[in-house]
Design a protein around this motif. Structure first.
Motif, mmCIF file in Angstrom:
data_model
loop_
_atom_site.group_PDB
_atom_site.id
_atom_site.type_symbol
_atom_site.label_atom_id
_atom_site.label_comp_id
_atom_site.label_asym_id
_atom_site.label_seq_id
_atom_site.Cartn_x
_atom_site.Cartn_y
_atom_site.Cartn_z
ATOM 1 N N TYR A 35 -6.492 -1.964 1.649
ATOM 2 C CA TYR A 35 -6.620 -1.891 0.194
ATOM 3 C C TYR A 35 -5.974 -3.089 -0.495
ATOM 4 O O TYR A 35 -6.209 -3.323 -1.657
ATOM 5 C CB TYR A 35 -5.956 -0.614 -0.337
ATOM 6 N N LEU B 150 -2.939 -1.757 -7.551
ATOM 7 C CA LEU B 150 -3.540 -0.682 -6.739
ATOM 8 C C LEU B 150 -3.031 0.680 -7.210
ATOM 9 O O LEU B 150 -3.805 1.631 -7.349
ATOM 10 C CB LEU B 150 -3.207 -0.909 -5.265
ATOM 11 N N VAL C 259 -12.891 4.166 -0.371
ATOM 12 C CA VAL C 259 -13.111 2.895 0.337
ATOM 13 C C VAL C 259 -14.402 2.225 -0.154
ATOM 14 O O VAL C 259 -14.518 0.999 -0.194
ATOM 15 C CB VAL C 259 -13.165 3.129 1.862
ATOM 16 N N ILE D 9 -14.184 -0.699 -2.576
ATOM 17 C CA ILE D 9 -13.203 -1.715 -2.147
ATOM 18 C C ILE D 9 -13.434 -3.087 -2.795
ATOM 19 O O ILE D 9 -12.488 -3.829 -3.049
ATOM 20 C CB ILE D 9 -13.151 -1.820 -0.597
ATOM 21 N N PHE E 243 -5.384 7.068 -3.378
ATOM 22 C CA PHE E 243 -6.064 5.773 -3.285
ATOM 23 C C PHE E 243 -7.540 5.956 -3.641
ATOM 24 O O PHE E 243 -8.117 7.012 -3.396
ATOM 25 C CB PHE E 243 -5.955 5.200 -1.861
ATOM 26 N N VAL F 276 0.841 -1.202 0.000
ATOM 27 C CA VAL F 276 0.000 0.000 0.000
ATOM 28 C C VAL F 276 0.879 1.257 0.000
ATOM 29 O O VAL F 276 0.637 2.219 -0.736
ATOM 30 C CB VAL F 276 -0.965 -0.002 1.211
#
Ligand code: NAI
Ligand code: PYR
Ligand code: MG
Length: 581
Positions: free
Chosen positions: A471, A500, A518, A521, A515, A309
């Protein structure tokens, strides 16, 4: 499995959706489920229980007539009822201290989890952005700290130092025949909260909730585990309510023998299960990883998930600076914390730089400075852990053993990146407000636990990214499982991290967004999972899963692999129950 979703590509999009209402023929006519129980045994089993949603025909069939109020509610009505009570709780606790509100929210969710898993996981999947902070960091930290007092019923398995010699048979006490995913801790380093002994089991429970919500692992096939070898936390040892072994932690070979026995027991019963090591103190995190990674299908999330990540975030920061990715090789990286997470991040960053440099034949320099609680780590330090010693600064050329002269002096970075990755929120190194104020509006910020974005004035926003291993770990575990990988290689982890990193568009990167939301996800996890499957296939580590053999996996295109992963994700819907007793 009765709630598994059938193989139709048109369904895949929906399966990945986090908020769409149930749709499509397979969602409305799910396969029936054969149940060996009747009456109250069904109502008391959260996997089968539908509460007031049992239709009258099922009430007759299953001996439930008279055991429920007469009104039959739909799933949607139950869902709405729960959400309304959750929102009322939010309203009624406004103004109360944060910890009271957080625990009240956790309790209401935990009660639903205990009672009705289908409804619980649908609520979680649809509202993951709001609820992840309740079932995961930061609230999970508070729950672990108070676990003995909050305890009402067990969840998962508890192996202890006293179970030596018994684990091979104990493992058969777990009622489910099949387990796909295990998250295990020894409670020795729970988030940034230190040694919490047996109370650390809250972490495997929270991580596995994310496995179900994000990776669609069937909740019947997950197993949270604590290995309780004692605790060195004096406060807990003196606490009358403490539920763990009241003895100092086992050390050395005695410790390792307990973990070895656990791993062998798991492997004997479920040889295909993926085991995620979580929140082990550094010495055991690295030692167990080296000891088991080529023997079992396992990984250490704090070392490897976190590294992936962070690497994705660092590559994003290079893009945000308007530089080609190769420029990563000349970035200076300062890590505060020479623990499992910090050293994991540095190792993966170093590996990535070496790969990039190998392509151009250039030579690398030591770009890393690492600090622990005693300051900058230099080669003059005594008794350094070997993993840390790799990053100690010396006195040779390009080795400047001084943080300000070396890493900070004349920094001309147009977009410095600050990742405050410690958890929970109370342990964060700094806040986004601090960063945008002191480093400047061009800074890029990420934190381990969620923070709100910051308004910078003039309509500008300072983005508070969440750089959390959530993640990646669900996709790593899912990809390992669906490839049937013998073990989890560096290339599989690298593939997940690169996937990612590529998720974010240039426009988002320019704004400082590193990122994805969420709330997406499940999408992310399907893609990360597919990248991991493909890497396993490329390395010839994939032995296939269920009816899908290695040859079939190898013939799948990228999009077919994503589809394969997505259609193997469990999605919560009520299925007709048929009694077989
Ligand atoms: N965002 C994420 O996804 C993840 C975050 N973490 C968080 O990272 C933190 C560290 O985790 P680990 O490395 O596994 O812990 P660890 O216990 O293995 O290492 C902690 C390190 O921090 C150092 N340290 C303590 N106080 C310091 C200070 N004031 N200045 C500089 N260094 C200091 C210690 O000397 C030690 O080297 C924890 O808060 C954990 O919750 C860990 C894994 C994933
Ligand atoms: C996120 C995580 O794994 C940790 O803080 O330990
Ligand atoms: Mg962790």
């Amino acid at each position: 499995m009765w709630r598994s979703v059938a193989r139709r590509s048109s369904q895949v999009r929906r399966l990945l959706s986090t908020s769409a209402p149930p749709a499509g023929p397979l969602a409305t006519v799910p396969a029936p489920c054969i149940v060996q129980k009747r009456g109250n045994d069904i109502l008391n089993d959260p996997w089968y229980n539908k509460d007031t949603a049992f239709p009258l025909t099922e009430r007759d069939r299953l001996g439930l007539r008279g055991l429920l109020p007469p009104r039959v509610m739909s799933f949607e009505q139950q869902y709405e009822r729960f959400i309304n009570s959750y929102r009322s709780l939010e309203k009624n606790t406004r103004g109360e201290p944060d910890s009271i509100v957080a625990l009240a929210k956790w309790r209401i969710l935990n009660r639903l989890h205990d009672r009705n898993e289908t409804l619980y996981f649908r609520v979680l999947i649809d509202n993951i952005k709001d609820l992840a902070p309740v079932i995961y960091t930061p609230t999970v930290g508070l729950v672990c700290e108070n676990y003995s007092g909050l305890f009402r019923r067990p969840r998962g398995m508890y192996f202890t130092a006293k179970d030596k010699g018994e684990m091979m048979s104990m493992i058969y006490n777990w009622p489910q025949e099949k387990v796909d995913m295990i998250v295990v801790t020894d409670g020795s380093r729970i988030l940034g909260l230190g040694d919490l002994g047996v109370q650390g089991i809250g972490i495997p429970i929270g991580k596995l909730d994310l496995y179900v919500a994000a990776a669609g692992i069937n909740p019947q096939k997950v197993l949270p585990v604590i290995i309780d070898v004692g605790t060195n936390n004096e406060k807990l040892l003196e606490d009358n309510l403490y539920l763990g072994l009241r003895q100092p932690r086992l050390e050395g070979e005695e410790y390792m023998a307990v973990v070895d026995e656990f791993m062998e027991a798991v492997h004997a019963r479920w040889p295909q299960a993926v085991v995620q090591f979580e929140d082990f103190q550094m010495k055991w995190a690295f030692e167990t990883l080296e000891r088991y990674r080529n023997r079992f299908c396992m990984f250490n999330d704090d070392v490897q998930g976190t590294a992936g990540v962070a690497l994705a975030g660092l590559l994003g920061a290079v893009r945000a600076q308007g530089r080609p990715l190769h420029d990563f090789t000349s970035q200076k990286i300062v890590v505060a914390g020479a623990g499992s997470a910090g050293i994991g991040v540095l190792s993966m960053a170093k590996q990535e730089m070496s790969r990039m440099l190998a392509k151009t034949g250039e030579e690398g320099h030591n770009q890393f400075w690492v600090l622990d609680k005693n300051g900058l780590i230099t080669k003059d330090r005594k008794d350094l852990d070997p993993a840390v010693a790799n990053f100690a600064r010396g006195h040779g050329p390009n080795e400047i053993p001084d943080l300000h002269e070396g890493a900070m002096k004349e920094s001309d970075s147009p977009r410095p990146a600050i990742f405050a990755m410690s958890n929970p929120t109370t342990k964060a190194e700094c806040t986004p407000e601090d960063v945008f104020k002191h480093v400047g509006e061009n800074a890029i910020f990420a934190s381990g636990s969620p923070f709100s974005n910051v308004s910078l004035g003039n309509g500008k926003t300072g983005y508070a990214n969440q750089a959390n291993n959530m993640y990646l770990f669900p996709g790593i575990g899912l990809g390992a499982l669906l490839s049937g990988a013998r073990h989890i290689s560096d290339d599989m982890l690298q593939a997940g991290a690169e996937c990612l990193a590529s998720y974010i568009t240039d426009d988002e990167i320019q704004k400082g967004i590193l990122f994805p939301e969420v709330s997406s996800i499940r999408h992310i996890t399907a893609r990360v999972g597919a990248a991991v499957v493909r890497a396993a296939v490329a390395e010839d580590l994939a032995e296939g899963c269920r009816t899908v053999g290695p040859k079939e996996l190898g013939s799948m295109s990228e999009s077919q692999t994503v589809e394969y992963v997505a259609r193997n994700m469990w999605y919560p819907i009520y299925s007709p129950l048929v009694n077989n007793k």
